[in-house]
Structure formats: C-alpha cells, structure tokens
Design a protein around this motif. Structure first.
Motif, mmCIF file in Angstrom:
data_model
loop_
_atom_site.group_PDB
_atom_site.id
_atom_site.type_symbol
_atom_site.label_atom_id
_atom_site.label_comp_id
_atom_site.label_asym_id
_atom_site.label_seq_id
_atom_site.Cartn_x
_atom_site.Cartn_y
_atom_site.Cartn_z
ATOM 1 N N GLY A 22 -11.291 9.703 1.574
ATOM 2 C CA GLY A 22 -12.505 9.504 0.797
ATOM 3 C C GLY A 22 -12.419 8.114 0.191
ATOM 4 O O GLY A 22 -11.377 7.438 0.292
ATOM 5 N N GLN A 23 -13.524 7.703 -0.448
ATOM 6 C CA GLN A 23 -13.607 6.324 -0.918
ATOM 7 C C GLN A 23 -12.416 5.926 -1.782
ATOM 8 O O GLN A 23 -12.139 6.555 -2.801
ATOM 9 C CB GLN A 23 -14.887 6.143 -1.710
ATOM 10 C CG GLN A 23 -15.433 4.756 -1.593
ATOM 11 C CD GLN A 23 -16.791 4.642 -2.244
ATOM 12 O OE1 GLN A 23 -17.279 5.558 -2.905
ATOM 13 N NE2 GLN A 23 -17.418 3.500 -2.077
ATOM 14 N N ALA A 24 -11.681 4.896 -1.349
ATOM 15 C CA ALA A 24 -10.520 4.421 -2.100
ATOM 16 C C ALA A 24 -10.495 2.904 -2.032
ATOM 17 O O ALA A 24 -11.532 2.277 -1.883
ATOM 18 C CB ALA A 24 -9.247 5.041 -1.542
ATOM 19 N N THR A 25 -9.291 2.326 -2.116
ATOM 20 C CA THR A 25 -9.216 0.861 -2.197
ATOM 21 C C THR A 25 -8.872 0.235 -0.847
ATOM 22 O O THR A 25 -8.371 0.892 0.059
ATOM 23 C CB THR A 25 -8.129 0.447 -3.204
ATOM 24 O OG1 THR A 25 -6.894 1.004 -2.762
ATOM 25 C CG2 THR A 25 -8.442 0.932 -4.597
ATOM 26 N N VAL A 26 -9.134 -1.061 -0.768
ATOM 27 C CA VAL A 26 -8.791 -1.839 0.417
ATOM 28 C C VAL A 26 -7.288 -1.747 0.669
ATOM 29 O O VAL A 26 -6.847 -1.528 1.798
ATOM 30 C CB VAL A 26 -9.226 -3.311 0.210
ATOM 31 C CG1 VAL A 26 -8.622 -4.226 1.257
ATOM 32 C CG2 VAL A 26 -10.747 -3.421 0.218
ATOM 33 N N ILE A 27 -6.499 -1.875 -0.385
ATOM 34 C CA ILE A 27 -5.052 -1.918 -0.204
ATOM 35 C C ILE A 27 -4.514 -0.557 0.256
ATOM 36 O O ILE A 27 -3.589 -0.497 1.064
ATOM 37 C CB ILE A 27 -4.320 -2.429 -1.475
ATOM 38 C CG1 ILE A 27 -2.852 -2.738 -1.194
ATOM 39 C CG2 ILE A 27 -4.449 -1.469 -2.626
ATOM 40 C CD1 ILE A 27 -2.603 -3.972 -0.379
ATOM 41 N N SER A 28 -5.097 0.536 -0.233
ATOM 42 C CA SER A 28 -4.576 1.826 0.219
ATOM 43 C C SER A 28 -4.930 2.044 1.694
ATOM 44 O O SER A 28 -4.164 2.645 2.446
ATOM 45 C CB SER A 28 -5.069 2.980 -0.663
ATOM 46 O OG SER A 28 -6.457 3.126 -0.525
ATOM 47 N N ALA A 29 -6.074 1.518 2.125
ATOM 48 C CA ALA A 29 -6.415 1.600 3.547
ATOM 49 C C ALA A 29 -5.433 0.776 4.368
ATOM 50 O O ALA A 29 -4.977 1.193 5.445
ATOM 51 C CB ALA A 29 -7.838 1.108 3.790
ATOM 52 N N MET A 30 -5.054 -0.398 3.835
ATOM 53 C CA MET A 30 -4.080 -1.227 4.537
ATOM 54 C C MET A 30 -2.723 -0.536 4.591
ATOM 55 O O MET A 30 -2.011 -0.592 5.600
ATOM 56 C CB MET A 30 -3.966 -2.589 3.850
ATOM 57 C CG MET A 30 -5.151 -3.492 4.151
ATOM 58 S SD MET A 30 -5.309 -4.881 3.005
ATOM 59 C CE MET A 30 -3.684 -5.560 3.066
ATOM 60 N N GLY A 76 4.835 -0.382 -7.836
ATOM 61 C CA GLY A 76 3.413 -0.227 -8.141
ATOM 62 C C GLY A 76 2.502 -0.647 -6.999
ATOM 63 O O GLY A 76 1.298 -0.463 -7.062
ATOM 64 N N CYS A 77 3.103 -1.225 -5.949
ATOM 65 C CA CYS A 77 2.294 -1.750 -4.849
ATOM 66 C C CYS A 77 2.205 -0.735 -3.706
ATOM 67 O O CYS A 77 3.233 -0.270 -3.225
ATOM 68 C CB CYS A 77 2.916 -3.047 -4.326
ATOM 69 S SG CYS A 77 2.076 -3.690 -2.870
ATOM 70 N N PRO A 78 0.999 -0.397 -3.273
ATOM 71 C CA PRO A 78 0.865 0.596 -2.206
ATOM 72 C C PRO A 78 1.513 0.161 -0.884
ATOM 73 O O PRO A 78 1.798 1.009 -0.044
ATOM 74 C CB PRO A 78 -0.655 0.747 -2.024
ATOM 75 C CG PRO A 78 -1.257 0.236 -3.283
ATOM 76 C CD PRO A 78 -0.313 -0.816 -3.786
ATOM 77 N N VAL A 79 1.726 -1.144 -0.683
ATOM 78 C CA VAL A 79 2.395 -1.569 0.554
ATOM 79 C C VAL A 79 3.738 -2.254 0.270
ATOM 80 O O VAL A 79 4.323 -2.893 1.142
ATOM 81 C CB VAL A 79 1.491 -2.488 1.429
ATOM 82 C CG1 VAL A 79 0.273 -1.726 1.914
ATOM 83 C CG2 VAL A 79 1.061 -3.741 0.686
ATOM 84 N N GLN A 80 4.242 -2.094 -0.941
ATOM 85 C CA GLN A 80 5.562 -2.602 -1.328
ATOM 86 C C GLN A 80 5.801 -4.071 -0.964
ATOM 87 O O GLN A 80 6.807 -4.432 -0.347
ATOM 88 C CB GLN A 80 6.688 -1.731 -0.724
ATOM 89 C CG GLN A 80 6.848 -0.378 -1.390
ATOM 90 C CD GLN A 80 5.922 0.658 -0.767
ATOM 91 O OE1 GLN A 80 5.830 0.742 0.442
ATOM 92 N NE2 GLN A 80 5.229 1.415 -1.595
ATOM 93 N N ALA A 120 -4.747 -12.779 1.519
ATOM 94 C CA ALA A 120 -5.875 -13.507 0.917
ATOM 95 C C ALA A 120 -6.954 -12.522 0.470
ATOM 96 O O ALA A 120 -7.686 -12.770 -0.483
ATOM 97 C CB ALA A 120 -6.454 -14.510 1.910
ATOM 98 N N VAL A 121 -7.017 -11.391 1.178
ATOM 99 C CA VAL A 121 -8.001 -10.358 0.819
ATOM 100 C C VAL A 121 -7.497 -9.544 -0.374
ATOM 101 O O VAL A 121 -8.183 -9.416 -1.387
ATOM 102 C CB VAL A 121 -8.277 -9.438 2.029
ATOM 103 C CG1 VAL A 121 -9.169 -8.275 1.618
ATOM 104 C CG2 VAL A 121 -8.904 -10.232 3.175
ATOM 105 N N ALA A 132 -8.023 -1.041 7.226
ATOM 106 C CA ALA A 132 -7.048 -0.184 7.916
ATOM 107 C C ALA A 132 -6.906 -0.625 9.374
ATOM 108 O O ALA A 132 -5.795 -0.843 9.871
ATOM 109 C CB ALA A 132 -7.473 1.283 7.837
ATOM 110 N N GLY A 133 -8.023 -0.769 10.045
ATOM 111 C CA GLY A 133 -8.009 -1.128 11.464
ATOM 112 C C GLY A 133 -7.389 -2.488 11.714
ATOM 113 O O GLY A 133 -6.598 -2.662 12.651
#
Lengths: 281, 468
Positions: B442-450, B55-59, B89-90, B154-155
């Motif tokens: 397009g606008q999504a979540t912090v975690i998906s950008a990470m 369930g975690c976008p970054v496993q 922490a974010v 992301a950056g």
C-alpha cells in the motif's frame, strides 16, 4: 515512435489512421480503445479501435478533427510516425448470441461500431446496423458495415441519403415495423448515444453505449474519466467504456466533458496560427 | 563561545526565497556547496554502533560516506552510497530522513542531527554534474532474462541490481515516460525530472531495455512474458495506482481532481506549461486540498505555483498526525499554504454547469485512538461552515489497481487487493514472480520501495542461479 502506415481523410474532416503496433493488434478485441499522443508535447487522447490486422501488425482508427490533438494527427502523412500509443484498453464488448442486435454509429462511431457488428454477426446474431451523418457526403465504411450486417440502414439529417433524420428515428421505425430487438449498441458523440438510449428505454431494450469522457492515463490511475452509472461512480477507462445507456448520468458527462472547452479552443487556435507561419517559411 | 556554537550547528540548506519559489517550478533547495558539505560531514562523530544505519530502510553505510565527503572525495562518497542505494540523488531529496537515519543520529540527541539527506543528495549531484558517474563492472552474461513491470523506484532498483549481476533486464512501463511516481507524481520543484532521466539513462547505459507504452495485463500478461517471451523471472512493481475519493456529495463536479490526476497533468503531461504543451489543467484561484501527506503538500504547492490566490490544506486530524515529511510541511507554510486542521469536508457545491464553487466543512476534535493508533477525529455537532473554492484536489491515499493482478492467475492478493509477497524476499505465491513497493505494502515511501526492490533482486538472482 510508431509508424503510421496510412492516414487518409476519407470524408471531409474524418480521417482514417492505420498504425503499426503489433502487440496491440494481437490483443485487440471489439469495444476496446487505445490512448494516443500525437507528439511529445501532445495530450493523451482515447480512440476506439475500428479494426486490427495481426498479420500486418496494425490497428485502424477513425477520428474527427476537433482540436489540437486530432489536428496534429490529421497532419501526419502516411509513412510518418506518432509519439505514443498504449492499449488495448477497456473491457471488451461482451459478445454472445443475444438474438437480434442493433448496432448504431455516428461520426467516428461509424468506424468504431464495425468490429462490434462483425463480432455479433460471427456469434450468430441477426445484426441490424444503422449509421447517421449530417449529409450523404459524410458517410463512410458503408460497404464493410453492410457486409457485417444482416440489415443495413443509413440516415442523414438533410435527407440526402436513406432516412431523413438520425439513428433513433430509424430505430423507432424498425420497432414500429414489428422488428423484435434484443439488444442495442451505440457508438458516437455523447449526444447521439444519449438520444438513442432515450428511445430504446421507451421500448425497454437493453442498450450499451461506449462512453468517451476525457482521460489521461487510461489505466484507472487518475480517475479523470469518472462517470455515474446507476448512481455509482465508475471509471470509464477500466470499468467501461461500455455501460448500460439507461443507467448513465448524461448531464454529468456533458458537464465533465466541457471543462476545458476554452483551453481546447485556445490551444487549437494557437496551433493553427503556428502551423500557418511554418507553411509560409 | 559564539564561534564554537557555529562550528557545531547543522549547516542550513540554501533555498529559493519563499515569495519567489511559490510562483516558479524550479527546485526549492539549491544544494550544499562543497565547502558546506565538508563542514557538515565533519560534524559526524563516527559512532562505533551507528544508529543512523539502523534507521535506514536500505542500510546506507552512512558514517563511511560522510567521512569520504569530509575528506573531499565526493565521487567516492557517492559510490559508497550506491553500494546499497541505487538512487541517492532521488532519496536524498524525498526520503523522510527525520523519521529514519537522522532520527537515530547521536548528534541529534543534544543538538540538530547531521544533515544526512542533504549530504547524500550533495555527493550524488556532484558525481552526476561533474560526469564522474562510472558504469560499474558487469558480471559475465548469465543468459537469463528478467521482466521488470513498472519503472518506479522499486523497478529501477531491481533493474539496476540484476543487470549488474549479468542478467538481461527489460523494464515494461505503462506510461510514455520512465520513472513511475518519480516522474508523474513528484513535482519538478521537489525532484527535477532531469535527475530521474539521468538515472534512467544510466540504467540504459548498463544495458537495461525499456519498453514504454506497455501496459502489462493488457498488451502482454505475466504468463505470456514467462512462457512465450522467454523471461525467466518477473518482478511486479506497478505501484498502488487507484485513487481514493471521499464519499461526500459533489465529488464528480468539474474542478475536483484526484491528486493523481492533478499531479499527472502537471508533472507528466507538463500542463503547467500549457499551451506550449497541449494538456490543460484547471488553474484554481481558491484551492482546497484534502489530506496532509506528501502528495497533498505537492498538490497544494503546485496550485500555488500555478497562480492560486489561496490554497488550503483541509485535514480532519491535527498537526501531529500529518503524514507529510517535516520539510514539506515547513516549505508549504513558508509558501503561504493555509492549514485547516481538524476540519473535514462534508459536501461540495457546484454551479448550474457543474463547476465547483464551494464546500461545506465540519470541525472535528480528537477522540480515542483508532486502529491506526492515531486519535480518531470526532465531528463537533453544529460546527458546519462554508468556504469558497474553485478547485479541489483529493489526496487521501490510493488503493490497489487491479489491472495487472486480475490478469495474473496464481498470484495471491490480500483483502485490499495488494499482492501477497514475502517481506524478506519479495517472492509471491506464483512461481518465478516477485513483487515489491506500493502494490505489496500500500502507499508508502520511495525508499521503502527501493528497499523492497533490492531484496527482490537478491532473491531473483538466487533463483536464477540455484532455482526456486
């Protein structure tokens, strides 16, 4: 932090500031602006660029002290620093050979119209520059503008130099004398740009004005600087700052610019009081 | 019996009382104590096939870090999370865990799922607050240079990953502060800026160079970075960054902000501390926020903290369709934010000086599902009504900001102006250029950008090692 190479009060309450920022100096074009934060607690405020020097890596801005941000900038000494500067922002002026071009400036716009006049002349136009001030002692940059123009006129509200009146009156006189004008550019306070646009509209002369609404980021991210032009909402920071002066909803610009007047007055006063205490220490 | 129930239930997050916190900018949850964290971590069943990870976008290796917390080795737990998530922490604070890891938790099938987000936050905070953050070992320098454009989630992820692999990294940020949306968008009470600054300091400690005030597209183009400034690759993570307004009369009245402007003034420019900071902000008394995502909740809760008498969320769909995290909606309700659901603004009214004084709304009902799969709101005829408001914040999403993309030839965009990038690698159609985060999706979540940042970093590393 960026080095302030020079900061001078060139006429009462109008300052020149030259800032070392080679990246912007290399890319600057006529009609563009920068956003400056004088210090870390400061606002982000847009300023039109008046000149730039690639060799020295500096840009030059003229500004009027009207509030806390410009008060802070006006107290920076040559050799001091500013906290943040970003740019170059906005679309550059479309420079082309239009024929005869009038460049009108008032207040900080006397400085800001200069690069446009210079580029228009280089592009082969006949450039007629007109500047205005309340009185002769508030005029500056006359020599540089004269050099960048084929004809140069001065107007003062009190008649102490040149034509008594404002840019629009000189403009009307030019038309009456049979001058054929193809395009006009005005930079200055909102009131001046609106008045000039009103005159040129009567003669149906294409007019561009450099709008100066309140901004925050300057990159189109916040929408603070939205203006209505030809019935459509535009962001002055990325769609402008230059727009067709005949299409601008001036009433809305005045309204949107006056939102924070009370806050601005309060901040300016608080700043002057603290400054006073500091100087006593 | 009573005792057993207590042992198995989810540990509640201690929080500031709603009536207190609704008027201050301090963070709402206090965080777990070590004892609470251990108790909560021990609830994990250590499933053989952990659903949470899927369930975690970054496993994130969730059962592993939970068992380290259960053993009391909190710093090791933080390092375990950091193996796949650069900014725990974010993400512990801003991820929609109820839709991701926690939604797949087996414990949650019968009772409440493990508080994975709270524990992630706990171990990251513990590590940072006790100065246990270690600079990871860096690979030997490869002599390659990477430009990272944009310093949002992301950056920052790309920069952290690539510096560790031995590449030289420079981040270019348009604003004067690093962190992108983490800094200008998410308020202090939800994500303290000190945490973002600590993450940025960490990257700088690793050797990442940060150039603020650098609007790529204007001061430098991507092509110049690659051809003149000696960068071997570029990653574009500039965010969406173009606010949407609603097509109704009165949108340009004074007192109508985009959420971007409202939150930027408050968070980045610290307008909530005016006049200590110079940037002013309209402190509305009667506030309407249009939209019901996280950004809308942030705006509404900010307005409440700035002294509003009433704050209304005005949303044209129903509660079920509200896109905000469950915790944010819950917090907003506790803070007396009112929800005007199935309600759409139809026009805004101003006084003779152009200041907002009120609005007209229309009641809606839900019809057939639309292309987003959500039931389409349909206006109820004759249901117009008027409300007073002196501040309106438009939080209905963002579009693609063209400032960078229009100065970058060879970069394919989709019809909405977002960058076309391979979802697995972040590769764009332009050689040596990657993109990820909101400017792609397009606008999504912090975690998906990470997550996108992590994939791009891997692909950039491959390119720098083996070629395009």
């Amino acid at each position: 932090m960026y080095k302030v190479v020079r900061r001078d009060e060139i006429v009462p309450n109008i300052h020149l500031i030259e800032i070392e920022v080679p990246g912007i100096a290399e890319k600057a074009k006529p009609g563009q602006f920068v956003i400056i934060m004088p210090d870390e607690t400061g606002e982000r405020v847009p300023f039109s660029m008046s000149d730039w020097n690639i060799e020295k890596g500096t840009i030059t801005i003229f500004f009027l002290e009207v509030g806390i941000s410009t008060a802070k900038m006006a107290r920076i000494k040559s050799g001091g620093t500013i906290y943040s500067i970003a740019g170059p922002l906005g679309k550059p002026t479309s420079i082309d050979n239009y024929g005869t071009v009038v460049c009108g400036g008032g207040c900080y716009g006397i400085g800001a119209i200069y690069p446009i006049a210079r580029a228009m002349k280089e592009a082969g136009n006949k450039v007629i520059s007109i500047i205005e001030a309340r009185s002769a002692y508030l005029l500056y940059m006359e020599e540089s503008l004269k050099e960048a123009s084929d004809q140069f006129f001065v107007s003062t509200a009190d008649g102490s130099k040149g034509t008594k009146g404002r840019v629009q009156e000189v403009f009307a006189k030019l038309i009456d004398s049979g001058e054929k004008i193809d395009r006009s550019y005005f930079v200055g306070c909102t009131f001046m740009m609106m008045n000039c646009s009103d005159i040129t509209k009567q003669y149906n002369i294409k007019t561009m004005v450099a709008l100066n609404p309140i901004m925050v980021d300057g990159t189109g991210m916040c929408g603070c600087c939205r203006v209505t032009v030809g019935g459509n909402t535009k962001f002055a920071c990325v769609d402008g700052p230059e727009f067709d002066g005949h299409q601008v909803d001036w009433k809305e610009i005045f309204e949107r610019k006056s939102v924070y007047l009370k806050d601005e007055a309060m901040a300016y006063q608080t700043y002057q009081q603290t400054e006073c205490k500091v100087s006593k220490v | 019996m009573e005792k057993k129930k207590e042992k198995n239930s989810r540990q509640p997050m201690p929080e500031q009382l709603p009536e207190l916190r609704a008027r201050n900018f301090d963070e709402v949850p206090y965080g777990y104590s070590p004892e609470t964290a251990v108790k909560e971590a021990k609830r994990c069943l250590k499933c053989k096939k952990p659903g949470c990870i899927t369930g975690c976008p970054v496993q994130v290796k969730i059962p592993e870090f939970l068992s380290l917390i259960a053993k009391g080795d909190f710093a090791a737990a933080a390092r375990k999370v950091k193996e796949t998530n650069a900014l725990p922490a974010v993400s512990g604070r801003v991820c929609p865990q109820e839709l991701q890891c926690e939604s797949k938790c087996i414990v949650g099938k019968k009772g409440e799922p493990i508080a994975i987000g709270n524990l992630e936050r706990f171990c990251a905070d513990y590590e940072r607050e006790n100065n246990l953050v270690e600079l990871p070992e860096k690979s030997a320098s490869t002599g390659k240079k990477v430009a990272v454009i944009g310093s949002g989630p992301a950056g920052l992820t790309v920069a952290g990953d690539l510096i560790g692999l031995g590449h030289a990294v420079t981040i270019f940020e348009a604003l004067h502060k690093t962190g992108g949306v983490l800094f200008y968008g998410i308020p202090e009470f939800r994500l303290p800026k000190a945490i973002v600054e600590a993450e940025v300091d960490f990257l700088e400690g690793m050797g990442v160079k940060i150039e603020v005030d650098s609007i790529i597209g204007n001061i430098r183009t991507v092509d110049e970075l690659l051809s003149k400034d000696g960068f071997d690759a570029a990653f574009i993570g500039v965010g969406a960054g173009l606010p949407s307004f609603i097509r109704i009369p009165g949108m340009n009245l004074s007192g109508v902000y985009s959420a971007n402007e409202y939150l930027t003034r408050s968070n980045l420019m610290r307008a909530y501390l005016f006049p200590e900071y110079d940037t002013p902000l309209i402190f509305g008394r009667d506030v309407a926020v249009f939209g019901a995502g996280n950004v809308a909740m942030d705006a509404a809760r900010t307005a409440m903290r700035l002294g509003a008498e009433r704050v209304r969320i005005v949303y044209r769909r129903s509660r079920e369709e509200m896109p905000a995290r469950a915790a944010e909606i819950h917090h907003a309700e506790e803070e007396r934010i009112e929800f005007f659901l199935l309600t759409a603004p139809t026009r805004l009214f101003g006084d003779e000086t152009g200041r907002l004084i009120g609005m007209e709304c229309l009641k809606m009902e839900l019809g057939e599902p639309d292309e987003s799969g959500r039931r389409r709101p349909v206006p109820i005829e004759g249901s117009e009504f008027k409300l007073d408001c002196d501040l309106a914040v438009v939080a209905v999403g963002s579009g693609a900001n063209p400032l960078l993309t229009k100065s970058t030839p060879g970069l394919d965009l989709n019809k909405w102006g977002y960058i076309v990038a391979d979802p697995e690698t972040g590769k764009t159609t332009k050689k040596a250029v990657w993109a990820g985060g909101d400017i792609v999706t397009g606008q999504a979540t912090v975690i998906s950008a990470m997550g996108a940042g992590r994939k791009a970093a891997r692909s950039i590393h491959q390119y720098l090692t083996w070629g395009w």
